[in-house]
Design an enzyme around this catalytic site. Structure first.
Site, PDB file in Angstrom:
ATOM      1  N   HIS A   1       0.850  -1.190   0.000  1.00 55.51           N
ATOM      2  CA  HIS A   1       0.000   0.000   0.000  1.00 55.51           C
ATOM      3  C   HIS A   1       0.889   1.245   0.000  1.00 55.51           C
ATOM      4  CE1 HIS A   1       0.891   0.149   4.314  1.00 55.51           C
ATOM      5  NE2 HIS A   1       0.653  -1.153   4.301  1.00 55.51           N
ATOM      6  N   PRO A   2       0.368   2.375  -0.452  1.00 53.88           N
ATOM      7  CA  PRO A   2       1.193   3.575  -0.607  1.00 53.88           C
ATOM      8  C   PRO A   2       1.374   4.397   0.668  1.00 53.88           C
ATOM      9  CG  PRO A   2      -0.981   3.997  -1.452  1.00 53.88           C
ATOM     10  CD  PRO A   2      -0.956   2.549  -1.041  1.00 53.88           C
TER      11      PRO A   2
END
Length: 152
Positions: A74-75
């Site tokens: 995930h970012p």
């Protein structure tokens, strides 16, 4: 939350133990399913947020130095997470006797088949068939273990 803290502590201790049955045992206590005679080299990193159940290392599998397993991607704080569905979380399974070469990265949802070999520095984003040899970025099949000469 307490379980994640426990996993963090145990995995931190395990990271300072040389490859051994003790290291594999400690990694197993940290929420990773670890089979018999699993070899975990120095520098292996498992990016699961210290959550249990996202990685399975089957019997006699080998993680070479600096392998990275990423079952949760995930970012983090980037704004793109607010606008687009770019995150992925899915279990990684390393099959019986599989060997992942130094520096390889395995992405979410991948199963490495029994007896497969992942070349050094490969990036694996799709399942690897049993006994396949894969390499490159992204990893592609480049051979078959069963086509190699028998030892002895």
């Amino acid at each position: 939350m307490l379980r994640r803290i426990w996993n963090l502590i145990v995995r931190t201790v395990a990271s300072h133990v040389p490859p051994s049955g003790l290291k594999s045992f400690l990694v197993g206590l940290s929420g990773i399913r670890v089979g018999k005679r699993v070899h975990i080299s120095p520098g292996v990193y498992i990016a699961d947020g210290f959550r249990s159940g996202w990685v399975e290392l089957q019997d006699q599998s080998v993680l070479s130095p600096y392998v990275v397993l990423v079952p949760s991607s995930h970012p983090n704080t980037s704004f793109i997470a607010e606008k687009w569905q770019v995150s992925k979380r899915a279990k990684i399974t390393v099959g019986r006797g599989a060997w992942i070469g130094a520096g390889a990265v395995v992405l979410p949802g991948v199963t490495i088949g029994e007896g497969a070999i992942v070349g050094a520095n490969a990036v694996v984003r799709e399942d690897v068939p049993a006994y396949a040899i894969v390499g490159g970025v992204p990893a592609k099949v480049i051979g078959d273990v069963r086509e190699k000469p028998l030892v002895g």
